[in-house]
Scaffold this motif. Sequence first.
Motif, PDB file in Angstrom:
ATOM      1  N   LEU A   1       0.837  -1.194   0.000  1.00  0.00           N
ATOM      2  CA  LEU A   1       0.000   0.000   0.000  1.00  0.00           C
ATOM      3  C   LEU A   1       0.875   1.247   0.000  1.00  0.00           C
ATOM      4  CD1 LEU A   1      -2.639  -1.113   2.668  1.00  0.00           C
ATOM      5  CD2 LEU A   1      -2.693  -1.475   0.188  1.00  0.00           C
ATOM      6  N   TYR A   2       0.341   2.320  -0.561  1.00  0.00           N
ATOM      7  CA  TYR A   2       1.120   3.553  -0.711  1.00  0.00           C
ATOM      8  C   TYR A   2       0.242   4.755  -0.359  1.00  0.00           C
ATOM      9  CZ  TYR A   2       3.865   7.274  -2.890  1.00  0.00           C
ATOM     10  OH  TYR A   2       4.584   8.432  -3.107  1.00  0.00           O
ATOM     11  N   ARG A   3       0.888   5.785   0.194  1.00  0.00           N
ATOM     12  CA  ARG A   3       0.214   7.056   0.398  1.00  0.00           C
ATOM     13  C   ARG A   3       1.187   8.201   0.143  1.00  0.00           C
ATOM     14  NH1 ARG A   3      -1.073   9.845   5.873  1.00  0.00           N
ATOM     15  NH2 ARG A   3      -0.601  11.532   4.444  1.00  0.00           N
ATOM     16  N   ASP A   4       0.624   9.304  -0.329  1.00  0.00           N
ATOM     17  CA  ASP A   4       1.385  10.529  -0.557  1.00  0.00           C
ATOM     18  C   ASP A   4       1.516  11.256   0.777  1.00  0.00           C
ATOM     19  OD1 ASP A   4       2.441  12.901  -1.465  1.00  0.00           O
ATOM     20  OD2 ASP A   4       1.007  13.151  -3.094  1.00  0.00           O
TER      21      ASP A   4
ATOM     22  N   LEU B   1      -6.746  -0.456   9.644  1.00  0.00           N
ATOM     23  CA  LEU B   1      -5.851   0.498  10.294  1.00  0.00           C
ATOM     24  C   LEU B   1      -5.157   1.368   9.261  1.00  0.00           C
ATOM     25  CD1 LEU B   1      -4.053   1.639  12.602  1.00  0.00           C
ATOM     26  CD2 LEU B   1      -2.547  -0.337  12.225  1.00  0.00           C
ATOM     27  N   TYR B   2      -4.633   0.749   8.208  1.00  0.00           N
ATOM     28  CA  TYR B   2      -3.859   1.509   7.237  1.00  0.00           C
ATOM     29  C   TYR B   2      -4.741   2.411   6.375  1.00  0.00           C
ATOM     30  CZ  TYR B   2      -0.352  -1.729   8.874  1.00  0.00           C
ATOM     31  OH  TYR B   2       0.484  -2.457   9.674  1.00  0.00           O
ATOM     32  N   ARG B   3      -5.989   2.016   6.168  1.00  0.00           N
ATOM     33  CA  ARG B   3      -6.919   2.940   5.490  1.00  0.00           C
ATOM     34  C   ARG B   3      -7.121   4.192   6.330  1.00  0.00           C
ATOM     35  NH1 ARG B   3      -9.698  -1.751   3.900  1.00  0.00           N
ATOM     36  NH2 ARG B   3     -11.070  -1.630   5.715  1.00  0.00           N
ATOM     37  N   SER B   4      -7.206   4.020   7.651  1.00  0.00           N
ATOM     38  CA  SER B   4      -7.391   5.184   8.527  1.00  0.00           C
ATOM     39  C   SER B   4      -6.172   6.092   8.511  1.00  0.00           C
ATOM     40  CB  SER B   4      -7.697   4.733   9.957  1.00  0.00           C
ATOM     41  OG  SER B   4      -6.537   4.202  10.595  1.00  0.00           O
TER      42      SER B   4
END
Length: 256
Positions: A105-108, A236-239
């Motif tokens: 998973l990745y986030r900016d 958790l990681y979506r939050s």
Amino acid sequence: MADNKDVLARRVEEACLNGWPALKTVWLDGWLLRFSHGYTKRANSISLLWPGARQPGEQIRSAEAFYTHHGLPTIFRLSSVSSQDIGTALDEAGYGPGEDESCVLYRDLAAAPPYGEHGVAFVQPSLDDSWFEAHARLQKFSPATAAHARALFGAVAVPAGYAVSPAEDGRPAALAFGAAHDGIVCINAVATDPAFRRRGHAYNAVSALLAWARDEQGAKGACLPVVAGNDAGRSLYRSLAFSTEISRYSYRRKVA
């Protein structure tokens, strides 16, 4: 020419390999063979980074010889990032079906990273005995596994942070580890003490690492692997705004 998503996926793959290294590595005609006394599949498996000149069957046999030498099973980590498909060759060589399918998973990090609401987590810039002993206790390591894990953490060559979210009594309630490479921080080893679950401590620990990576290491993005079927982890990681699935991988091992 590869599109932006493909380029980002390769950068994330590189950050993941550097963020969770192996104790020993061998390059074999475009394949990266990793050895760490059996501690974690990622650090004891083969990643196909680019196609080599050999036929897949020949290449597989050459790789197996290295793992036999190290007393380890031969395990392939097959990622969607790889442009080489060796599924048929693995079938013919006696490898089992895919297992432990995982998402990366990745986030900016351009937006401010989230911060916890249930206390203050902090990040240590180096591995110390208290962090590792808490990690070993939460993971229920045997003495031998603890020694191998300690060596693997010591092999990290990129900037690393060790996050702790303390309980009210000062005990580590949750831990997380992050390693920053080329503008991307890879998060690993997220663990919560069962006595302190559902209190936001894992959220706090990961949040602290995101802030550390952005503010102190100049990271622009963050990634982490999670088992595809781990609903609690993915929630958790979506939050924490890890909303982009950048790649997937699974493992295939030689059937005895």
